[in-house]
Write a protein that holds these residues in place. Structure first.
Motif, PDB file in Angstrom:
ATOM      1  N   LEU A  71       0.839  -1.187   0.000  1.00 12.68           N
ATOM      2  CA  LEU A  71       0.000   0.000   0.000  1.00 12.68           C
ATOM      3  C   LEU A  71       0.881   1.247   0.000  1.00 12.68           C
ATOM      4  O   LEU A  71       1.984   1.252   0.551  1.00 12.68           O
ATOM      5  N   THR A  72       0.366   2.294  -0.607  1.00 12.00           N
ATOM      6  CA  THR A  72       1.093   3.558  -0.630  1.00 12.00           C
ATOM      7  C   THR A  72       0.137   4.709  -0.372  1.00 12.00           C
ATOM      8  O   THR A  72      -1.083   4.573  -0.503  1.00 12.00           O
ATOM      9  N   CYS A  73       0.717   5.840  -0.030  1.00  5.14           N
ATOM     10  CA  CYS A  73      -0.032   7.092   0.080  1.00  5.14           C
ATOM     11  C   CYS A  73       0.842   8.171  -0.538  1.00  5.14           C
ATOM     12  O   CYS A  73       1.973   8.403  -0.078  1.00  5.14           O
ATOM     13  N   ARG A  74       0.362   8.745  -1.618  1.00  2.00           N
ATOM     14  CA  ARG A  74       1.130   9.735  -2.382  1.00  2.00           C
ATOM     15  C   ARG A  74       2.500   9.189  -2.776  1.00  2.00           C
ATOM     16  O   ARG A  74       3.514   9.886  -2.731  1.00  2.00           O
ATOM     17  N   GLY A  75       2.522   7.910  -3.141  1.00  2.00           N
ATOM     18  CA  GLY A  75       3.744   7.297  -3.648  1.00  2.00           C
ATOM     19  C   GLY A  75       4.661   6.696  -2.611  1.00  2.00           C
ATOM     20  O   GLY A  75       5.639   6.026  -2.960  1.00  2.00           O
ATOM     21  N   ALA A  76       4.389   6.885  -1.327  1.00  2.00           N
ATOM     22  CA  ALA A  76       5.252   6.350  -0.272  1.00  2.00           C
ATOM     23  C   ALA A  76       4.564   5.185   0.413  1.00  2.00           C
ATOM     24  O   ALA A  76       3.350   5.209   0.642  1.00  2.00           O
ATOM     25  N   GLY A  77       5.357   4.160   0.739  1.00  2.00           N
ATOM     26  CA  GLY A  77       4.791   2.967   1.364  1.00  2.00           C
ATOM     27  C   GLY A  77       5.497   2.604   2.648  1.00  2.00           C
ATOM     28  O   GLY A  77       6.147   3.431   3.289  1.00  2.00           O
ATOM     29  N   VAL A  78       5.387   1.337   3.009  1.00  2.00           N
ATOM     30  CA  VAL A  78       6.014   0.841   4.224  1.00  2.00           C
ATOM     31  C   VAL A  78       7.499   0.591   3.965  1.00  2.00           C
ATOM     32  O   VAL A  78       7.994   0.759   2.852  1.00  2.00           O
ATOM     33  N   ASP A  79       8.210   0.171   4.997  1.00  2.00           N
ATOM     34  CA  ASP A  79       9.643  -0.091   4.893  1.00  2.00           C
ATOM     35  C   ASP A  79       9.859  -1.365   4.076  1.00  2.00           C
ATOM     36  O   ASP A  79       9.497  -2.461   4.519  1.00  2.00           O
ATOM     37  N   PRO A  80      10.469  -1.279   2.876  1.00  2.00           N
ATOM     38  CA  PRO A  80      10.623  -2.480   2.053  1.00  2.00           C
ATOM     39  C   PRO A  80      11.598  -3.489   2.628  1.00  2.00           C
ATOM     40  O   PRO A  80      11.555  -4.669   2.271  1.00  2.00           O
ATOM     41  N   ALA A  81      12.479  -3.058   3.530  1.00  2.00           N
ATOM     42  CA  ALA A  81      13.475  -3.974   4.096  1.00  2.00           C
ATOM     43  C   ALA A  81      13.007  -4.624   5.392  1.00  2.00           C
ATOM     44  O   ALA A  81      13.689  -5.506   5.921  1.00  2.00           O
ATOM     45  N   ALA A  82      11.868  -4.214   5.904  1.00  4.15           N
ATOM     46  CA  ALA A  82      11.404  -4.742   7.191  1.00  4.15           C
ATOM     47  C   ALA A  82      11.019  -6.209   7.076  1.00  4.15           C
ATOM     48  O   ALA A  82      10.378  -6.625   6.115  1.00  4.15           O
ATOM     49  N   ARG A  83      11.390  -6.993   8.076  1.00  2.00           N
ATOM     50  CA  ARG A  83      11.036  -8.418   8.104  1.00  2.00           C
ATOM     51  C   ARG A  83       9.719  -8.647   8.827  1.00  2.00           C
ATOM     52  O   ARG A  83       9.070  -9.667   8.624  1.00  2.00           O
ATOM     53  N   VAL A  84       9.340  -7.724   9.671  1.00  2.00           N
ATOM     54  CA  VAL A  84       8.069  -7.826  10.391  1.00  2.00           C
ATOM     55  C   VAL A  84       7.063  -6.937   9.678  1.00  2.00           C
ATOM     56  O   VAL A  84       7.229  -5.716   9.634  1.00  2.00           O
ATOM     57  N   ARG A  85       6.035  -7.552   9.100  1.00  2.22           N
ATOM     58  CA  ARG A  85       5.050  -6.781   8.345  1.00  2.22           C
ATOM     59  C   ARG A  85       3.732  -7.534   8.333  1.00  2.22           C
ATOM     60  O   ARG A  85       3.689  -8.754   8.448  1.00  2.22           O
ATOM     61  N   HIS A  86       2.661  -6.774   8.168  1.00  2.00           N
ATOM     62  CA  HIS A  86       1.340  -7.397   8.017  1.00  2.00           C
ATOM     63  C   HIS A  86       0.445  -6.440   7.249  1.00  2.00           C
ATOM     64  O   HIS A  86       0.561  -5.222   7.369  1.00  2.00           O
ATOM     65  N   ARG A  87      -0.443  -7.040   6.463  1.00  2.00           N
ATOM     66  CA  ARG A  87      -1.420  -6.276   5.696  1.00  2.00           C
ATOM     67  C   ARG A  87      -2.787  -6.900   5.890  1.00  2.00           C
ATOM     68  O   ARG A  87      -2.914  -8.127   5.915  1.00  2.00           O
ATOM     69  N   ALA A  88      -3.797  -6.069   6.029  1.00  2.00           N
ATOM     70  CA  ALA A  88      -5.158  -6.567   6.233  1.00  2.00           C
ATOM     71  C   ALA A  88      -6.142  -5.554   5.668  1.00  2.00           C
ATOM     72  O   ALA A  88      -5.797  -4.383   5.439  1.00  2.00           O
TER      73      ALA A  88
END
Length: 240
Positions: A71-88
């Motif tokens: 997901l992004t907002c105005r072209g910026a998203g979450v940390d691509p290098a992060a190992r801990v992530r979740h989407r719902a």
């Protein structure tokens, strides 16, 4: 009378026997015609031609499902290098204005989210880029002594009634997390699809990714559920 041979078989009478004919004579000693293999090299035949070998086609592995884009907002998203992530995500049967109001009225979060114990805006006016807020939430049992997180979040990107992205540190006893959180709000038939994605980085969460991911998943899904319940309760006539 010469002997005649047909192939390798002698066609005249046996040696010393009279040959047939008007005048009986004795055949000269018969000798079978020499075998071709004995008198000359074997005939050269062209090498056999076999059809070219056809290897079976390589087994194609059907492609697996593609991972959804972040997901992004105005072209910026979450940390691509992060190992801990979740989407719902969740479908909320309520108008977009109701859902947006609940989500951006930060100081009222504790009134509809039990996991948010305190929430304080550090600026005034509508939530916008650069807005900051401080909030606290209990943390489930984890490998650290922490039982509560104190979080300071800053809005980095925002599009009215469309998306929000905030970042900030969360700290507890023996625990430090740097988080990036993105929210998308999309009007669909019947209401609003709310999608959220968050990443965590930090020494403690990176040391136990499965536990940290499970805690993050639990928190996001509870947030979505509370948002849905509250927004729908405030919508007497749900949108078709």
């Amino acid at each position: 009378m010469p002997c005649r041979s047909a192939g390798h078989q002698v066609s005249c009478l046996v040696k010393g026997s009279p040959c047939p004919g008007p005048a009986a004579r004795t055949c000269a000693p018969c000798s079978p015609s020499p075998s071709p293999s004995a008198s000359s090299a074997p005939p050269r035949y062209p090498p056999p031609r076999y059809p070219p070998a056809r290897c079976p086609p390589a087994r194609q592995t059907p492609p697996g499902p593609r991972a959804a884009k972040s997901l992004t907002c105005r072209g910026a998203g979450v940390d691509p290098a992060a190992r801990v992530r979740h989407r719902a995500e969740i479908l909320v049967h309520a108008p977009l204005r109701t859902v947006w109001k609940l989500q951006t009225d930060v100081e009222r979060w504790p009134s509809w989210q039990a996991p948010v114990t305190t929430a304080e805006r550090l600026d005034h006016g509508p939530l916008r880029r650069g807005s900051a807020f401080r909030w606290t939430t209990p943390v489930p049992p984890n490998p650290t002594p922490a039982t509560r997180l104190d979080i300071t979040s800053t809005v980095e990107q925002l599009r009215y009634r469309s998306c929000i992205r905030w970042t900030g540190p969360a700290t507890g006893e023996g625990l430090h997390i740097d988080g990036v959180h993105v929210w998308n709000f999309t009007e669909v038939p019947g209401g609003v699809r709310v999608s959220t994605e968050e990443t965590h980085t930090g020494p403690q969460v990176d040391a136990d990714v499965p536990t940290a991911t499970a805690i993050l998943r639990q928190g996001l899904e509870a947030w979505l559920s509370d948002l849905k319940t509250t927004a729908e309760a405030r919508t007497p006539h749900r949108p078709n």
